[in-house]
Design a protein around this motif. Sequence first.
Motif, PDB file in Angstrom:
ATOM      1  N   ILE A   5      51.557  45.084  38.477  1.00 63.74           N
ATOM      2  CA  ILE A   5      50.889  44.078  39.306  1.00 63.74           C
ATOM      3  C   ILE A   5      50.063  44.796  40.365  1.00 63.74           C
ATOM      4  O   ILE A   5      50.579  45.639  41.110  1.00 63.74           O
ATOM      5  CB  ILE A   5      51.899  43.157  40.009  1.00 63.74           C
ATOM      6  N   THR A   6      48.788  44.469  40.437  1.00 66.55           N
ATOM      7  CA  THR A   6      47.937  44.940  41.528  1.00 66.55           C
ATOM      8  C   THR A   6      47.418  43.708  42.258  1.00 66.55           C
ATOM      9  O   THR A   6      46.797  42.836  41.646  1.00 66.55           O
ATOM     10  CB  THR A   6      46.755  45.779  41.021  1.00 66.55           C
ATOM     11  N   LEU A   7      47.702  43.642  43.548  1.00 69.38           N
ATOM     12  CA  LEU A   7      47.262  42.508  44.358  1.00 69.38           C
ATOM     13  C   LEU A   7      46.054  42.913  45.186  1.00 69.38           C
ATOM     14  O   LEU A   7      46.096  43.882  45.942  1.00 69.38           O
ATOM     15  CB  LEU A   7      48.378  42.046  45.294  1.00 69.38           C
ATOM     16  N   ALA A  16      45.563  34.716  50.851  1.00 71.11           N
ATOM     17  CA  ALA A  16      46.125  35.941  50.275  1.00 71.11           C
ATOM     18  C   ALA A  16      47.544  36.178  50.779  1.00 71.11           C
ATOM     19  O   ALA A  16      48.407  36.666  50.030  1.00 71.11           O
ATOM     20  CB  ALA A  16      45.228  37.130  50.620  1.00 71.11           C
ATOM     21  N   HIS A  17      47.785  35.816  52.024  1.00 68.08           N
ATOM     22  CA  HIS A  17      49.120  36.020  52.610  1.00 68.08           C
ATOM     23  C   HIS A  17      50.174  35.216  51.856  1.00 68.08           C
ATOM     24  O   HIS A  17      51.335  35.628  51.746  1.00 68.08           O
ATOM     25  CB  HIS A  17      49.090  35.616  54.086  1.00 68.08           C
ATOM     26  N   ARG A  18      49.792  34.066  51.313  1.00 64.30           N
ATOM     27  CA  ARG A  18      50.728  33.283  50.502  1.00 64.30           C
ATOM     28  C   ARG A  18      51.337  34.140  49.391  1.00 64.30           C
ATOM     29  O   ARG A  18      52.549  34.117  49.147  1.00 64.30           O
ATOM     30  CB  ARG A  18      49.996  32.105  49.853  1.00 64.30           C
ATOM     31  N   VAL A  19      50.488  34.894  48.714  1.00 61.95           N
ATOM     32  CA  VAL A  19      50.943  35.670  47.566  1.00 61.95           C
ATOM     33  C   VAL A  19      51.780  36.859  48.018  1.00 61.95           C
ATOM     34  O   VAL A  19      52.772  37.216  47.372  1.00 61.95           O
ATOM     35  CB  VAL A  19      49.747  36.125  46.715  1.00 61.95           C
ATOM     36  N   SER A  52      34.535  36.340  43.735  1.00 59.92           N
ATOM     37  CA  SER A  52      34.490  37.331  44.816  1.00 59.92           C
ATOM     38  C   SER A  52      35.381  36.957  46.009  1.00 59.92           C
ATOM     39  O   SER A  52      35.081  37.291  47.140  1.00 59.92           O
ATOM     40  CB  SER A  52      33.042  37.542  45.290  1.00 59.92           C
ATOM     41  N   LYS A  53      36.492  36.264  45.719  1.00 61.08           N
ATOM     42  CA  LYS A  53      37.410  35.858  46.773  1.00 61.08           C
ATOM     43  C   LYS A  53      38.752  36.564  46.590  1.00 61.08           C
ATOM     44  O   LYS A  53      39.078  37.071  45.526  1.00 61.08           O
ATOM     45  CB  LYS A  53      37.632  34.344  46.736  1.00 61.08           C
ATOM     46  N   VAL A  54      39.539  36.587  47.668  1.00 64.52           N
ATOM     47  CA  VAL A  54      40.934  36.998  47.578  1.00 64.52           C
ATOM     48  C   VAL A  54      41.782  35.744  47.799  1.00 64.52           C
ATOM     49  O   VAL A  54      41.318  34.800  48.441  1.00 64.52           O
ATOM     50  CB  VAL A  54      41.283  38.077  48.633  1.00 64.52           C
ATOM     51  N   PRO A  55      42.993  35.743  47.247  1.00 64.66           N
ATOM     52  CA  PRO A  55      43.664  36.815  46.521  1.00 64.66           C
ATOM     53  C   PRO A  55      43.312  36.801  45.037  1.00 64.66           C
ATOM     54  O   PRO A  55      42.823  35.816  44.500  1.00 64.66           O
ATOM     55  CB  PRO A  55      45.139  36.462  46.715  1.00 64.66           C
ATOM     56  N   ALA A  56      43.608  37.927  44.413  1.00 61.68           N
ATOM     57  CA  ALA A  56      43.516  38.041  42.960  1.00 61.68           C
ATOM     58  C   ALA A  56      44.548  39.070  42.522  1.00 61.68           C
ATOM     59  O   ALA A  56      44.928  39.956  43.296  1.00 61.68           O
ATOM     60  CB  ALA A  56      42.119  38.459  42.525  1.00 61.68           C
ATOM     61  N   ILE A  57      44.991  38.929  41.297  1.00 58.61           N
ATOM     62  CA  ILE A  57      45.968  39.869  40.736  1.00 58.61           C
ATOM     63  C   ILE A  57      45.430  40.415  39.424  1.00 58.61           C
ATOM     64  O   ILE A  57      44.863  39.667  38.611  1.00 58.61           O
ATOM     65  CB  ILE A  57      47.337  39.185  40.513  1.00 58.61           C
ATOM     66  N   ALA A  58      45.587  41.720  39.239  1.00 56.63           N
ATOM     67  CA  ALA A  58      45.380  42.354  37.936  1.00 56.63           C
ATOM     68  C   ALA A  58      46.769  42.596  37.367  1.00 56.63           C
ATOM     69  O   ALA A  58      47.587  43.302  37.978  1.00 56.63           O
ATOM     70  CB  ALA A  58      44.614  43.657  38.086  1.00 56.63           C
ATOM     71  N   TYR A  59      47.038  41.997  36.223  1.00 53.99           N
ATOM     72  CA  TYR A  59      48.384  42.045  35.653  1.00 53.99           C
ATOM     73  C   TYR A  59      48.376  42.797  34.324  1.00 53.99           C
ATOM     74  O   TYR A  59      47.586  42.496  33.418  1.00 53.99           O
ATOM     75  CB  TYR A  59      48.909  40.628  35.437  1.00 53.99           C
ATOM     76  N   GLY A  60      49.286  43.769  34.227  1.00 51.82           N
ATOM     77  CA  GLY A  60      49.399  44.544  33.002  1.00 51.82           C
ATOM     78  C   GLY A  60      48.332  45.620  32.889  1.00 51.82           C
ATOM     79  O   GLY A  60      47.676  45.985  33.875  1.00 51.82           O
ATOM     80  N   ILE A  74      45.030  41.619  32.826  1.00 54.37           N
ATOM     81  CA  ILE A  74      44.666  40.212  32.957  1.00 54.37           C
ATOM     82  C   ILE A  74      44.371  39.926  34.417  1.00 54.37           C
ATOM     83  O   ILE A  74      45.177  40.243  35.302  1.00 54.37           O
ATOM     84  CB  ILE A  74      45.803  39.301  32.469  1.00 54.37           C
ATOM     85  N   LYS A  75      43.231  39.322  34.690  1.00 56.82           N
ATOM     86  CA  LYS A  75      42.857  39.013  36.070  1.00 56.82           C
ATOM     87  C   LYS A  75      43.127  37.527  36.339  1.00 56.82           C
ATOM     88  O   LYS A  75      42.699  36.652  35.586  1.00 56.82           O
ATOM     89  CB  LYS A  75      41.380  39.325  36.312  1.00 56.82           C
ATOM     90  N   ILE A  76      43.838  37.274  37.432  1.00 56.61           N
ATOM     91  CA  ILE A  76      44.218  35.906  37.798  1.00 56.61           C
ATOM     92  C   ILE A  76      43.876  35.703  39.274  1.00 56.61           C
ATOM     93  O   ILE A  76      44.079  36.602  40.100  1.00 56.61           O
ATOM     94  CB  ILE A  76      45.720  35.664  37.579  1.00 56.61           C
ATOM     95  N   ALA A  77      43.363  34.527  39.621  1.00 55.88           N
ATOM     96  CA  ALA A  77      42.962  34.242  41.000  1.00 55.88           C
ATOM     97  C   ALA A  77      43.458  32.863  41.427  1.00 55.88           C
ATOM     98  O   ALA A  77      44.060  32.137  40.641  1.00 55.88           O
ATOM     99  CB  ALA A  77      41.443  34.327  41.132  1.00 55.88           C
ATOM    100  N   GLU A  78      43.190  32.544  42.689  1.00 55.46           N
ATOM    101  CA  GLU A  78      43.556  31.295  43.369  1.00 55.46           C
ATOM    102  C   GLU A  78      45.015  31.345  43.828  1.00 55.46           C
ATOM    103  O   GLU A  78      45.931  31.518  43.034  1.00 55.46           O
ATOM    104  CB  GLU A  78      43.304  30.053  42.521  1.00 55.46           C
TER     105      GLU A  78
END
Length: 262
Positions: A5-7, A16-19, A52-60, A74-78
């Motif tokens: 996981i990369t945040l 972003a603080h939520r995540v 072009s917003k945060v947060p986003a996660i790159a997974y795997g 996998i890139k996931i946002a919101e």
Amino acid sequence: MPERITLYTAKICPYAHRVEIALAEAKAEFKRFEIDLKNKPEWYAPKVNPASKVPAIAYGGPDVPPDQPSPESIKIAESLVLIEFVADLFPSASLLPSDPVLRAKARFFYDAVGTKYNPAYFSYVIRGDGSQEGLFKGIEELQALLPEKGYAVGDWSIADAAWTPFIARLLAALELDVGAYAVGEGPETLKTLLSDARFARFQQYWKDVSSRPSFTSTFDKVRHHACLVVLTCTDRLGFRNTSRARLRSVSLISSVRRNDSQ
């Protein structure tokens, strides 16, 4: 076992603080990469989040530096999508209730954060087209959803991660008297929120959520205050400049530098 996981996040950003709070509650291992919201890397939008917003996660994907995201991850946002994603990745952390009714209540609660509280917060603090009473009403609407004790739906859940960062930033702005409201009104509003019996349930709720390690480990009050003041004094957020804010910025930024050097 969850994959890498990369945040991609920003300390100033409540979304972003939520995540970060959800990941802390899950005791998850992850890489954290700070995005400068005023000077975003050229690679961020095309390789991580097209919005072009945060947060986003790159997974795997392979183990690569965060500033060199792999197309295999996998890139996931919101933020609300991501806190549910974290809850699904770490079911043993119980970030959402197992009971379907309570899960629905949790989702209803964080929907209310977005439809009842946040509009009042942004209107009063950021845009200046709202009133103190409008802010109070927004808080009362969320307060009315809280059970008599405990968190948003009893035990802590990602519903609390959805609201906590916004409360923290509201109280920080009011304490420093930086916002689009009248000069001097911030501390008065803060005093009402933290002492008036009208907000007794909110006061207890804030004590409970703000004392959790997931919050204290992810929210640096001094650093956030300094950043807020700098943004304010340079008009980047359109806030009203105040002499008090300028004066406090010197000591706050000095405190941050001292902390960094330790």
